[in-house]
Design a protein around this motif. Structure first.
Motif, short mmCIF file in Angstrom:
data_model
loop_
_atom_site.label_atom_id
_atom_site.label_comp_id
_atom_site.label_asym_id
_atom_site.label_seq_id
_atom_site.Cartn_x
_atom_site.Cartn_y
_atom_site.Cartn_z
N SER A 75 0.87 -1.30 0.06
CA SER A 75 -0.12 -0.08 0.04
C SER A 75 0.93 1.27 0.03
O SER A 75 1.77 1.36 0.88
N PHE A 76 0.59 2.04 -0.96
CA PHE A 76 1.57 3.34 -1.13
C PHE A 76 0.68 4.48 -1.63
O PHE A 76 -0.49 4.24 -2.08
N CYS A 77 1.45 5.53 -1.66
CA CYS A 77 0.83 6.82 -1.92
C CYS A 77 1.95 7.48 -2.99
O CYS A 77 3.23 7.62 -2.50
N ALA A 78 1.83 7.83 -4.18
CA ALA A 78 2.66 8.28 -4.97
C ALA A 78 2.10 9.78 -5.48
O ALA A 78 1.07 9.93 -5.92
N ARG A 79 2.97 10.88 -5.15
CA ARG A 79 2.62 12.20 -5.54
C ARG A 79 3.20 12.47 -6.88
O ARG A 79 4.45 12.33 -6.98
N PHE A 80 2.59 13.50 -7.62
CA PHE A 80 2.99 13.74 -8.83
C PHE A 80 2.20 15.21 -9.43
O PHE A 80 1.33 15.53 -8.63
N ARG A 81 2.88 15.84 -10.28
CA ARG A 81 2.53 17.15 -10.80
C ARG A 81 2.22 17.03 -12.10
O ARG A 81 2.95 16.50 -12.96
N ASP A 82 1.06 17.64 -12.72
CA ASP A 82 0.90 17.57 -14.09
C ASP A 82 0.36 18.97 -14.46
O ASP A 82 0.42 19.92 -13.69
N GLN A 83 -0.15 19.13 -15.55
CA GLN A 83 -0.68 20.33 -15.87
C GLN A 83 -1.94 20.88 -15.39
O GLN A 83 -2.18 22.19 -15.24
N ASP A 84 -2.50 19.96 -14.65
CA ASP A 84 -3.53 20.49 -13.89
C ASP A 84 -3.47 20.60 -12.23
O ASP A 84 -4.21 20.65 -11.32
N GLY A 85 -1.99 20.45 -11.91
CA GLY A 85 -1.61 20.76 -10.57
C GLY A 85 -1.08 19.28 -9.96
O GLY A 85 -0.62 18.40 -10.71
N TYR A 86 -1.10 19.46 -8.51
CA TYR A 86 -0.76 18.37 -7.75
C TYR A 86 -1.71 17.05 -7.56
O TYR A 86 -2.81 17.68 -7.23
N HIS A 87 -1.21 16.09 -7.61
CA HIS A 87 -2.43 15.04 -7.31
C HIS A 87 -1.38 13.70 -6.41
O HIS A 87 -0.44 13.81 -6.45
N GLU A 88 -2.14 12.90 -5.96
CA GLU A 88 -1.83 11.73 -5.20
C GLU A 88 -2.67 10.42 -5.67
O GLU A 88 -3.80 10.63 -5.63
N LEU A 89 -1.47 9.47 -6.07
CA LEU A 89 -2.19 8.28 -6.44
C LEU A 89 -2.03 7.35 -5.13
O LEU A 89 -0.91 7.13 -4.62
N ALA A 90 -3.20 6.82 -4.64
CA ALA A 90 -3.20 6.05 -3.53
C ALA A 90 -3.40 4.67 -3.84
O ALA A 90 -4.50 4.31 -4.70
N GLU A 91 -2.80 3.55 -3.84
CA GLU A 91 -2.73 2.20 -4.33
C GLU A 91 -2.45 1.16 -3.63
O GLU A 91 -1.56 1.15 -2.76
N THR A 92 -3.39 -0.05 -3.51
CA THR A 92 -2.75 -1.08 -2.83
C THR A 92 -2.60 -2.02 -4.03
O THR A 92 -3.53 -2.40 -4.77
N SER A 93 -1.44 -2.44 -4.42
CA SER A 93 -1.05 -3.23 -5.36
C SER A 93 -0.76 -5.00 -4.98
O SER A 93 -0.24 -5.03 -3.84
#
Length: 147
Positions: free
Chosen positions: A86-104
């Motif tokens: 279970s993790f959280c990956a943060r990223f930035r794109d043209q729409d701003g900052y986002h967080e991808l929370a996933e259980t893989s």
């Protein structure tokens, strides 16, 4: 010597680099971290090769506009030939900052390689606080850097 993008605090050469060159990951978490580093490095070949054959897409197109900022591992477990991270990956794109929370989910194949099987993901907007460390990795406060 540059630090590994996965956030381990050690060099890429000693962390995810060997996995990207073909060394098997020792744990599901190590594989997940190496996959995050592959996203940062735009290495779609590694992402596909580390994916379980039964769920692997035929091709993978990565978003050039996505800048990965940070990886936070919440938990990882392994039982026999199966693992979860279970993790959280943060990223930035043209729409701003986002967080991808996933259980893989991961599985150990007959050749001794952990492979990504699938995951349950949720992407949501993320707003760094003014006094938080800047997600770009500069070491400055967000308000004095990208904010």
């Amino acid at each position: 010597m540059s630090l590994c993008p996965c956030g381990s605090g050690i060099s890429y050469r000693d962390c995810c680099g060997p996995l990207h060159q073909g060394k098997p990951a020792p744990t599901p978490e190590a594989l997940m971290r190496s996959r995050y580093s592959a996203f940062v490095r735009q290495d779609s070949d590694y992402l596909l090769s580390s994916w379980a054959a039964q769920t692997r897409p035929s091709q993978l197109t990565l978003d050039d506009d996505r800048q990965w900022c940070a990886l936070l591992v919440n938990s990882s477990s392994q039982q026999g030939r199966e693992g979860r991270v279970s993790f959280c990956a943060r990223f930035r794109d043209q729409d701003g900052y986002h967080e991808l929370a996933e259980t893989s989910r991961f599985q150990l194949d007959e050749d001794g390689y952990w492979r990504y099987l699938d995951g349950k993901a949720d992407i949501r907007r993320w707003a760094p606080g003014r006094n938080d460390p800047c997600p770009c990795g500069s070491g400055k406060k967000f308000k004095k850097c990208c904010g």
